[in-house]
Design a protein around this motif. Structure first.
Motif, mmCIF file in Angstrom:
data_model
loop_
_atom_site.group_PDB
_atom_site.id
_atom_site.type_symbol
_atom_site.label_atom_id
_atom_site.label_comp_id
_atom_site.label_asym_id
_atom_site.label_seq_id
_atom_site.Cartn_x
_atom_site.Cartn_y
_atom_site.Cartn_z
ATOM 1 N N GLU A 239 0.793 -1.230 0.000
ATOM 2 C CA GLU A 239 0.000 0.000 0.000
ATOM 3 C C GLU A 239 0.827 1.283 0.000
ATOM 4 O O GLU A 239 0.257 2.366 0.061
ATOM 5 C CB GLU A 239 -0.929 0.014 1.234
ATOM 6 N N ASP B 195 -9.171 -7.690 -10.297
ATOM 7 C CA ASP B 195 -8.097 -7.087 -9.512
ATOM 8 C C ASP B 195 -7.383 -8.203 -8.784
ATOM 9 O O ASP B 195 -7.830 -8.664 -7.737
ATOM 10 C CB ASP B 195 -8.669 -6.075 -8.527
ATOM 11 N N ARG C 130 -6.078 4.149 -9.443
ATOM 12 C CA ARG C 130 -5.437 3.730 -8.197
ATOM 13 C C ARG C 130 -3.995 3.323 -8.458
ATOM 14 O O ARG C 130 -3.720 2.485 -9.307
ATOM 15 C CB ARG C 130 -6.185 2.533 -7.590
ATOM 16 N N THR D 68 -13.024 -0.564 4.915
ATOM 17 C CA THR D 68 -12.469 -0.781 3.576
ATOM 18 C C THR D 68 -13.591 -0.655 2.556
ATOM 19 O O THR D 68 -14.674 -1.216 2.751
ATOM 20 C CB THR D 68 -11.828 -2.171 3.457
ATOM 21 N N LYS E 245 -14.619 -1.442 -1.348
ATOM 22 C CA LYS E 245 -14.304 -2.164 -2.578
ATOM 23 C C LYS E 245 -15.412 -1.906 -3.590
ATOM 24 O O LYS E 245 -16.587 -1.772 -3.229
ATOM 25 C CB LYS E 245 -14.181 -3.674 -2.328
ATOM 26 N N PRO F 197 -8.584 1.239 0.946
ATOM 27 C CA PRO F 197 -8.289 0.077 1.790
ATOM 28 C C PRO F 197 -8.481 0.305 3.283
ATOM 29 O O PRO F 197 -8.798 -0.634 4.004
ATOM 30 C CB PRO F 197 -6.810 -0.221 1.477
ATOM 31 N N ASN G 33 -13.536 -7.655 -7.024
ATOM 32 C CA ASN G 33 -13.660 -6.565 -6.078
ATOM 33 C C ASN G 33 -12.372 -5.760 -6.057
ATOM 34 O O ASN G 33 -11.347 -6.220 -5.576
ATOM 35 C CB ASN G 33 -13.966 -7.106 -4.674
ATOM 36 N N HIS G 34 -12.426 -4.521 -6.547
ATOM 37 C CA HIS G 34 -11.276 -3.639 -6.522
ATOM 38 C C HIS G 34 -11.240 -2.898 -5.193
ATOM 39 O O HIS G 34 -12.249 -2.344 -4.759
ATOM 40 C CB HIS G 34 -11.349 -2.609 -7.649
ATOM 41 N N GLU G 35 -10.077 -2.850 -4.562
ATOM 42 C CA GLU G 35 -9.928 -2.051 -3.347
ATOM 43 C C GLU G 35 -9.760 -0.597 -3.756
ATOM 44 O O GLU G 35 -8.710 -0.185 -4.230
ATOM 45 C CB GLU G 35 -8.719 -2.521 -2.537
#
Length: 511
Positions: free
Chosen positions: A268, A326, A282, A317, A319, A336, A331-333
């Motif tokens: 991250e 991803d 992102r 979080t 998503k 986070p 499910n894309h973060e």
């Protein structure tokens, strides 16, 4: 009639050979070290010089040659209708992906390619796994060009010629929505507690136990080592030994915390979420840098999750459920680790809304929770009966008492916390009390809705409601049958209102 120009096959960057060669040599280092020590244990230094070193040189040379052949035999062609990749040294393979099947194009930089200024381009088809097309490695400018070209041609926008000539791309406007400072990333890592590294360390210790002067799994040997000279720890009594055990457990916990922090920092670091003309962009990563764009019009649902400890401090979080993948997940973060007041603006950018105070929440049918408790308790009674038949009466009594109380408490709290709701544009599903989650779906972007009832549900008058998404599935469990039919009919009416001639990239465009 004029013929269409033939696209020229292109090779990846020549530095790709250096990256692959360095990776292959790096993979050989550990086997070389282990093999060298094994020969020295059984022979002498002359054996290493005469036999082992020539094998090492031949092995490294073969891998370098293979890396070069692999690079020289890989080409990609940017055609008018698709992107084609031809690869293979001994056996050739050719893969092509039409532009209309490309859901998104993401860029990834691992440590070695990043040092050379190279990226891996991943053409995501939405199917995930082996159906995605990857191209490694090209310069960053070429990766950006391929991403822009694929998006434009998928949307029917004219792009530059197919001969691969690089052109300067216009600077894309970006507005920062969310970012994580180093302090926030480390705080996030503290909640990513993991003891997986302890198991890995134990496995390595078992493989290399010849380094230790005693057996690694012999707890008496460990106690003697920790006791020190003259066994002073044992002489301090039970309390001191108890304190020693606490210290040992604390050491394992410290290892787990450090592991979580390190993994989170690597994944991250320098996290940035921006709103661009193409969607939500992102970027994150310390050693491996990823660059992903999530088109807003293809976001079908949202998931907001938290954990037991995170909830106490207000961390959540976010998503987004999208058509693309991803890391193998739909499910894309997007966010986070953030507070709800930080998540709310991002939710608004996706065209969704958090549930307001006027949303009418409904709980699952009581019969659904009662049946779950009875089925779980029946399993405990079977286990108790087997223990009683074997003469273990203490085991026959504990499962029904302790397990029954736990299952009953779990079902009661789930009944209190798990709810569902429906408004004019969206549907909501809240689940869990220990680690609660909230799913938000757009009524117009759903693909299907099904009522599912097993025999006991038909007898007791409740049902599960499944909503199909191209990027996943959303469920409402244990609804009263009348409520399930009402929600299904309302959602079907919303789906019927959608003009599917306005479909963009497989997702309905919001009115």
């Amino acid at each position: 009639m004029s013929e269409k120009p033939v696209a020229t096959p292109l090779r990846t960057d020549p530095r790709t050979f250096a990256v692959r060669a360095a990776s292959l040599v790096g993979q050989l280092i550990l086997p070389i070290i282990v093999g060298g020590f094994a020969i020295l244990d059984e022979g002498d230094f002359d054996d290493v010089i005469v036999y082992f070193l020539p094998l090492v040189v031949v092995g490294v040379g073969f891998n370098l040659l293979f890396a070069y052949l692999r690079w020289s035999r890989l080409t990609y062609t940017v055609g008018a209708a698709d992107i084609r990749v031809d690869s293979g040294v001994l056996s050739r393979s050719a893969r092509s992906v039409p532009y209309e099947r490309i859901q998104d194009v993401s860029l990834e930089q691992k440590l070695l390619p990043r040092l050379f200024g190279l990226v891996e381009v991943k053409f995501e088809t939405g199917a995930g796994g082996g159906d995605d097309l990857k191209l490694a490695y090209v310069p960053e400018s070429e990766g950006e060009r391929l991403r822009e070209l694929a998006r434009n041609r998928r949307e029917g926008i004219a792009a530059e010629p197919v001969d691969g000539a690089s052109a300067a791309l216009p600077e894309e406007s970006a507005r920062l929505l969310f970012a994580m400072s180093p302090k926030r990333v480390v705080t996030f890592g503290l909640f990513e507690f993991s003891l997986a590294v302890v198991a890995v360390a134990a496995g390595l210790a078992q493989q290399f136990d010849f380094i230790l002067p005693f057996e690694v799994w012999d707890w008496r040997a460990w106690r003697e080592q920790l006791a020190g000279p003259e066994q002073w720890l044992a002489g301090l009594g039970f309390l001191a030994q108890f304190v020693g055990a606490i210290i040992a457990v604390g050491s394992l916990a410290l290892i787990g915390v450090l592991t979580g922090v390190i993994r989170t920092v690597l994944r991250e670091w320098n996290f940035r979420l921006e709103r661009t003309d193409k969607g939500l962009r992102r970027r994150r990563g310390l050693l491996t840098r990823t660059d992903l764009v999530m088109p807003v019009h293809r976001v079908q649902a949202l998931r907001i999750k938290t954990g037991f400890l995170r909830r106490l401090f207000g961390w959540h979080t976010l998503k987004v459920v999208s058509l693309a993948s991803d890391s193998g997940s739909a499910n894309h973060e997007a966010v986070p680790f953030a507070q709800m007041d930080e998540i709310a603006p991002v939710v608004g950018e996706t065209g969704f809304a958090l549930p307001g105070p006027d949303v009418a929440w409904t709980r699952a049918a009581p019969a659904y929770r009662i049946d779950n408790f009875l089925m779980g308790f029946a399993i405990l009674l079977v286990v108790a009966g087997i223990a009683g038949a074997l003469g273990r009466w203490e085991l026959a009594l504990l499962p029904p008492i302790i397990g029954g109380v736990w299952i009953g408490l779990h079902e009661y709290l789930s009944w209190r916390w798990s709810r569902h709701a429906l408004d004019a544009r969206q549907l909501y599903s809240r689940r869990g009390w220990f680690a609660p989650s909230l799913a938000i779906g757009s009524r117009r972007k759903l693909q299907s809705t099904d009522i599912v009832r097993h025999p006991l549900a038909r007898l007791r008058g409740y049902a599960d409601l499944h909503f199909g998404l191209a990027g996943g599935r959303l469920c409402m469990r244990g609804l009263a049958l009348a409520d399930a039919r009402c929600i299904r009919d309302s959602v079907l009416d919303s789906m019927a209102e959608q003009d599917f001639s306005e479909i963009v990239d497989g997702a309905p465009r919001e009115a």
